[in-house]
Motif scaffolding. Structure first.
Motif, PDB file in Angstrom:
ATOM      1  N   GLY A  60      -4.050  20.658   2.452  1.00 53.66           N
ATOM      2  CA  GLY A  60      -3.157  19.615   1.940  1.00 53.66           C
ATOM      3  C   GLY A  60      -2.879  19.726   0.455  1.00 53.66           C
ATOM      4  N   ASP A  61      -3.178  20.868  -0.113  1.00 55.73           N
ATOM      5  CA  ASP A  61      -3.131  20.992  -1.575  1.00 55.73           C
ATOM      6  C   ASP A  61      -1.772  20.701  -2.230  1.00 55.73           C
ATOM      7  OD1 ASP A  61      -5.721  21.357  -2.238  1.00 55.73           O
ATOM      8  OD2 ASP A  61      -5.596  23.509  -2.627  1.00 55.73           O
ATOM      9  N   TRP A  62      -0.693  20.821  -1.453  1.00 57.42           N
ATOM     10  CA  TRP A  62       0.632  20.550  -2.045  1.00 57.42           C
ATOM     11  C   TRP A  62       1.233  19.273  -1.458  1.00 57.42           C
ATOM     12  CZ3 TRP A  62       6.153  22.643  -1.850  1.00 57.42           C
ATOM     13  CH2 TRP A  62       6.711  22.662  -3.146  1.00 57.42           C
ATOM     14  N   ILE A  63       0.359  18.387  -0.982  1.00 57.21           N
ATOM     15  CA  ILE A  63       0.833  17.159  -0.337  1.00 57.21           C
ATOM     16  C   ILE A  63       0.350  15.963  -1.141  1.00 57.21           C
ATOM     17  CG2 ILE A  63       0.816  15.770   1.761  1.00 57.21           C
ATOM     18  CD1 ILE A  63       0.172  18.297   3.353  1.00 57.21           C
ATOM     19  N   THR A  64       1.289  15.217  -1.692  1.00 54.41           N
ATOM     20  CA  THR A  64       0.927  13.955  -2.358  1.00 54.41           C
ATOM     21  C   THR A  64       2.076  12.968  -2.232  1.00 54.41           C
ATOM     22  OG1 THR A  64      -0.220  13.052  -4.287  1.00 54.41           O
ATOM     23  CG2 THR A  64       1.720  14.409  -4.761  1.00 54.41           C
ATOM     24  N   GLY A  65       1.719  11.683  -2.225  1.00 58.95           N
ATOM     25  CA  GLY A  65       2.744  10.634  -2.121  1.00 58.95           C
ATOM     26  C   GLY A  65       3.316  10.487  -0.723  1.00 58.95           C
ATOM     27  N   GLY A  66       2.635  11.066   0.256  1.00 57.29           N
ATOM     28  CA  GLY A  66       3.153  11.021   1.629  1.00 57.29           C
ATOM     29  C   GLY A  66       2.518   9.900   2.437  1.00 57.29           C
ATOM     30  N   VAL A  91       0.855  -1.208   0.000  1.00 51.36           N
ATOM     31  CA  VAL A  91       0.000   0.000   0.000  1.00 51.36           C
ATOM     32  C   VAL A  91       0.886   1.250   0.000  1.00 51.36           C
ATOM     33  CG1 VAL A  91      -1.634   1.356   1.397  1.00 51.36           C
ATOM     34  CG2 VAL A  91      -2.019  -1.103   1.051  1.00 51.36           C
ATOM     35  N   ASP A  92       1.953   1.227   0.778  1.00 49.00           N
ATOM     36  CA  ASP A  92       2.865   2.384   0.795  1.00 49.00           C
ATOM     37  C   ASP A  92       3.486   2.601  -0.586  1.00 49.00           C
ATOM     38  OD1 ASP A  92       2.269   2.538   3.454  1.00 49.00           O
ATOM     39  OD2 ASP A  92       4.292   2.096   4.189  1.00 49.00           O
ATOM     40  N   ALA A  93       3.906   1.495  -1.208  1.00 48.35           N
ATOM     41  CA  ALA A  93       4.511   1.610  -2.545  1.00 48.35           C
ATOM     42  C   ALA A  93       3.503   2.148  -3.552  1.00 48.35           C
ATOM     43  CB  ALA A  93       5.038   0.243  -2.992  1.00 48.35           C
ATOM     44  N   LEU A  94       2.281   1.650  -3.476  1.00 44.58           N
ATOM     45  CA  LEU A  94       1.222   2.131  -4.376  1.00 44.58           C
ATOM     46  C   LEU A  94       0.968   3.627  -4.177  1.00 44.58           C
ATOM     47  CD1 LEU A  94      -1.893  -0.240  -4.355  1.00 44.58           C
ATOM     48  CD2 LEU A  94      -0.493   0.434  -6.306  1.00 44.58           C
ATOM     49  N   THR A  95       0.973   4.042  -2.923  1.00 42.79           N
ATOM     50  CA  THR A  95       0.705   5.452  -2.609  1.00 42.79           C
ATOM     51  C   THR A  95       1.688   6.355  -3.341  1.00 42.79           C
ATOM     52  OG1 THR A  95      -0.182   4.852  -0.456  1.00 42.79           O
ATOM     53  CG2 THR A  95       0.596   7.123  -0.682  1.00 42.79           C
ATOM     54  N   LYS A  96       2.961   5.966  -3.304  1.00 46.32           N
ATOM     55  CA  LYS A  96       3.990   6.802  -3.943  1.00 46.32           C
ATOM     56  C   LYS A  96       3.880   6.729  -5.468  1.00 46.32           C
ATOM     57  CE  LYS A  96       6.997   5.662  -0.119  1.00 46.32           C
ATOM     58  NZ  LYS A  96       8.124   4.824   0.254  1.00 46.32           N
ATOM     59  N   THR A  97       3.703   5.530  -5.979  1.00 45.77           N
ATOM     60  CA  THR A  97       3.679   5.364  -7.436  1.00 45.77           C
ATOM     61  C   THR A  97       2.446   6.010  -8.061  1.00 45.77           C
ATOM     62  OG1 THR A  97       4.984   3.361  -7.274  1.00 45.77           O
ATOM     63  CG2 THR A  97       3.687   3.627  -9.274  1.00 45.77           C
ATOM     64  N   LEU A  98       1.278   5.777  -7.468  1.00 46.49           N
ATOM     65  CA  LEU A  98       0.062   6.379  -8.026  1.00 46.49           C
ATOM     66  C   LEU A  98       0.098   7.899  -7.880  1.00 46.49           C
ATOM     67  CD1 LEU A  98      -2.736   3.879  -6.874  1.00 46.49           C
ATOM     68  CD2 LEU A  98      -1.334   3.821  -8.941  1.00 46.49           C
ATOM     69  N   ALA A  99       0.719   8.385  -6.804  1.00 48.41           N
ATOM     70  CA  ALA A  99       0.827   9.845  -6.629  1.00 48.41           C
ATOM     71  C   ALA A  99       1.586  10.452  -7.804  1.00 48.41           C
ATOM     72  CB  ALA A  99       1.530  10.165  -5.315  1.00 48.41           C
ATOM     73  N   LEU A 100       2.642   9.771  -8.239  1.00 42.65           N
ATOM     74  CA  LEU A 100       3.422  10.278  -9.375  1.00 42.65           C
ATOM     75  C   LEU A 100       2.627  10.170 -10.673  1.00 42.65           C
ATOM     76  CD1 LEU A 100       6.930   8.754  -8.530  1.00 42.65           C
ATOM     77  CD2 LEU A 100       6.216  11.150  -8.383  1.00 42.65           C
ATOM     78  N   GLU A 101       1.961   9.029 -10.861  1.00 45.26           N
ATOM     79  CA  GLU A 101       1.236   8.824 -12.122  1.00 45.26           C
ATOM     80  C   GLU A 101       0.022   9.735 -12.275  1.00 45.26           C
ATOM     81  OE1 GLU A 101       0.254   4.982 -13.666  1.00 45.26           O
ATOM     82  OE2 GLU A 101       1.915   4.024 -12.631  1.00 45.26           O
ATOM     83  N   TRP A 102      -0.674  10.014 -11.166  1.00 40.84           N
ATOM     84  CA  TRP A 102      -1.973  10.670 -11.281  1.00 40.84           C
ATOM     85  C   TRP A 102      -1.973  12.131 -10.847  1.00 40.84           C
ATOM     86  CZ3 TRP A 102      -5.237   6.028  -8.962  1.00 40.84           C
ATOM     87  CH2 TRP A 102      -5.124   4.938  -9.841  1.00 40.84           C
ATOM     88  N   ALA A 103      -0.794  12.659 -10.501  1.00 40.58           N
ATOM     89  CA  ALA A 103      -0.722  14.083 -10.116  1.00 40.58           C
ATOM     90  C   ALA A 103      -1.208  14.956 -11.266  1.00 40.58           C
ATOM     91  CB  ALA A 103       0.706  14.449  -9.731  1.00 40.58           C
ATOM     92  N   GLU A 104      -0.902  14.535 -12.483  1.00 47.97           N
ATOM     93  CA  GLU A 104      -1.289  15.360 -13.647  1.00 47.97           C
ATOM     94  C   GLU A 104      -2.806  15.474 -13.796  1.00 47.97           C
ATOM     95  OE1 GLU A 104      -0.863  13.623 -17.649  1.00 47.97           O
ATOM     96  OE2 GLU A 104      -0.090  11.827 -16.657  1.00 47.97           O
ATOM     97  N   HIS A 105      -3.532  14.585 -13.131  1.00 50.88           N
ATOM     98  CA  HIS A 105      -4.996  14.653 -13.185  1.00 50.88           C
ATOM     99  C   HIS A 105      -5.573  15.403 -11.978  1.00 50.88           C
ATOM    100  CE1 HIS A 105      -4.525  11.896 -16.427  1.00 50.88           C
ATOM    101  NE2 HIS A 105      -4.098  10.926 -15.643  1.00 50.88           N
ATOM    102  N   GLY A 106      -4.695  15.963 -11.156  1.00 48.36           N
ATOM    103  CA  GLY A 106      -5.172  16.684  -9.970  1.00 48.36           C
ATOM    104  C   GLY A 106      -5.597  15.760  -8.847  1.00 48.36           C
ATOM    105  N   VAL A 107      -5.157  14.506  -8.912  1.00 50.41           N
ATOM    106  CA  VAL A 107      -5.517  13.553  -7.849  1.00 50.41           C
ATOM    107  C   VAL A 107      -4.337  13.451  -6.880  1.00 50.41           C
ATOM    108  CG1 VAL A 107      -6.232  11.198  -7.323  1.00 50.41           C
ATOM    109  CG2 VAL A 107      -7.002  12.287  -9.446  1.00 50.41           C
ATOM    110  N   ARG A 108      -4.591  13.800  -5.631  1.00 49.90           N
ATOM    111  CA  ARG A 108      -3.557  13.693  -4.589  1.00 49.90           C
ATOM    112  C   ARG A 108      -3.748  12.389  -3.836  1.00 49.90           C
ATOM    113  NH1 ARG A 108      -3.805  16.487  -0.532  1.00 49.90           N
ATOM    114  NH2 ARG A 108      -5.691  17.729  -0.614  1.00 49.90           N
ATOM    115  N   ILE A 109      -2.640  11.691  -3.608  1.00 49.61           N
ATOM    116  CA  ILE A 109      -2.721  10.354  -3.024  1.00 49.61           C
ATOM    117  C   ILE A 109      -1.772  10.253  -1.835  1.00 49.61           C
ATOM    118  CG2 ILE A 109      -2.415   7.888  -3.494  1.00 49.61           C
ATOM    119  CD1 ILE A 109      -3.009   8.775  -6.493  1.00 49.61           C
TER     120      ILE A 109
END
Ligand code: HXC
Length: 273
Positions: A256-262, A172-190
């Protein structure tokens, strides 16, 4: 939640937003539902068990909150897609996905059956992936969203009798970081939250060895939790669902607008000991 903590969040913070919370009818998930709905969100509680969903939704409605439920087994990707379609059909959007459903039990690795291993990995890890993947198109179409998953700290150092859950939550931790990178461009914070010990019914069950197991004679779950709080939690108490819900509200809010992948540890300092 204490009055002082309640005052941190503005009333109506999540007005007009929809939060889908897996495992939302009990334990930590219900604590999250209580706070998000108190702050104005419509909460959709998802669980396999109608006997959990019905009283939980009734409780929130009786308090004047906006809440509904959907039955799902997060291990089944088709049911997960149907759940997301149903929520969008009924509520038009999904702003927050809380991946909170978990299935854990305390068992020695040497005798863990293949199905026991598979059950926990599928609920905790596959379920998190299936739900995240299913909400992406909805969040993308809305211009963004927030996905938060419940992790744990036990895999930071290893935790006997929890091989399945620690492996799943490391995933789950690994997914959090990877999806955060992949989906940031869609405005999705993870992001993910790693709670310390919170004595919900689920945790009591997870830590209670099955009858006849070798551990039964030497393990008293209530005693173990009390000893644990006194000796190993620097802030001196067990956690509550509200402790986790407050972090969810912060991460899901514009603060939390500038927080993703944490991955945020909320454990009274326990894992450092
Ligand atoms: C060994 C066990 C077991 C146990 C189940 N199994 N419990 N093996 N010790 N205590 C085995 C079964 O024998 C079976 O394998 C396989 O696991 C699947 O069991 P089922 O009951 O058929 O599965 P299912 O109905 O899908 O239930 C899933 C579950 C269950 C994970 C086993 O416990 C569950 O639904 N839990 C949901 C609630 C929950 O656990 N919440 C915990 C949240 S607390 P065989 O080979 O016999 O078929 C939390 C934090 C914990 O996450 C950490 C705190 C620090």
């Amino acid at each position: 939640m204490t009055t002082a903590a309640r005052a941190v969040f503005a009333p109506g913070l999540f007005d007009g937003q929809v939060a889908l919370i897996t495992g939302g009818a009990t334990g930590i998930g219900f604590g999250i539902a209580e706070l998000l709905s108190q702050l104005g969100a419509h909460v959709v509680l998802a669980s396999r068990k109608p006997e959990h969903l019905e009283p939980a939704v009734a409780d929130l409605l009786a308090r004047g909150r906006s809440a509904s439920s959907v039955q799902v087994d997060v291990r089944d990707p088709e049911r997960v897609k149907a759940m997301v379609a149903q929520v969008v059909d009924e509520h038009s959007r999904i702003d927050i996905l809380m991946n909170n459903a978990a299935g854990n039990f305390y068992a020695p690795s040497a005798s863990l059956s293949p199905n026991a291993w598979k059950s926990v990995i599928e609920i905790d890890l596959y379920g998190t992936f299936f739900c995240s993947q299913a909400v992406l198109p909805v969040m993308k179409a809305q211009g963004g969203g927030r996905i938060i998953s419940t992790s744990m700290t036990l895999h930071y150092r290893g935790w006997p009798m929890m091989a399945h859950a620690t492996a799943a939550k490391a995933g789950v931790d690994a997914l959090t970081k990877t999806l955060a990178l992949e989906w940031a461009e869609h405005g999705v914070r993870i992001n993910a939250i790693a709670p310390g010990p919170i004595p919900t019914e689920g945790v009591r069950k997870a830590f209670t060895p099955p009858p006849g197991s070798a551990a039964t004679d030497v393990f008293d779950v209530e005693q173990a939790m009390d000893d644990h709080a006194r000796k190993t939690i620097p802030l001196g108490r067990m956690g509550t669902p509200a402790d986790i819900a407050q972090m969810v509200a912060f991460l899901a809010s514009p603060a939390g607008d500038w927080i993703t992948g944490g991955i945020f540890v909320v454990d009274g300092g326990e894992w450092l000991k």
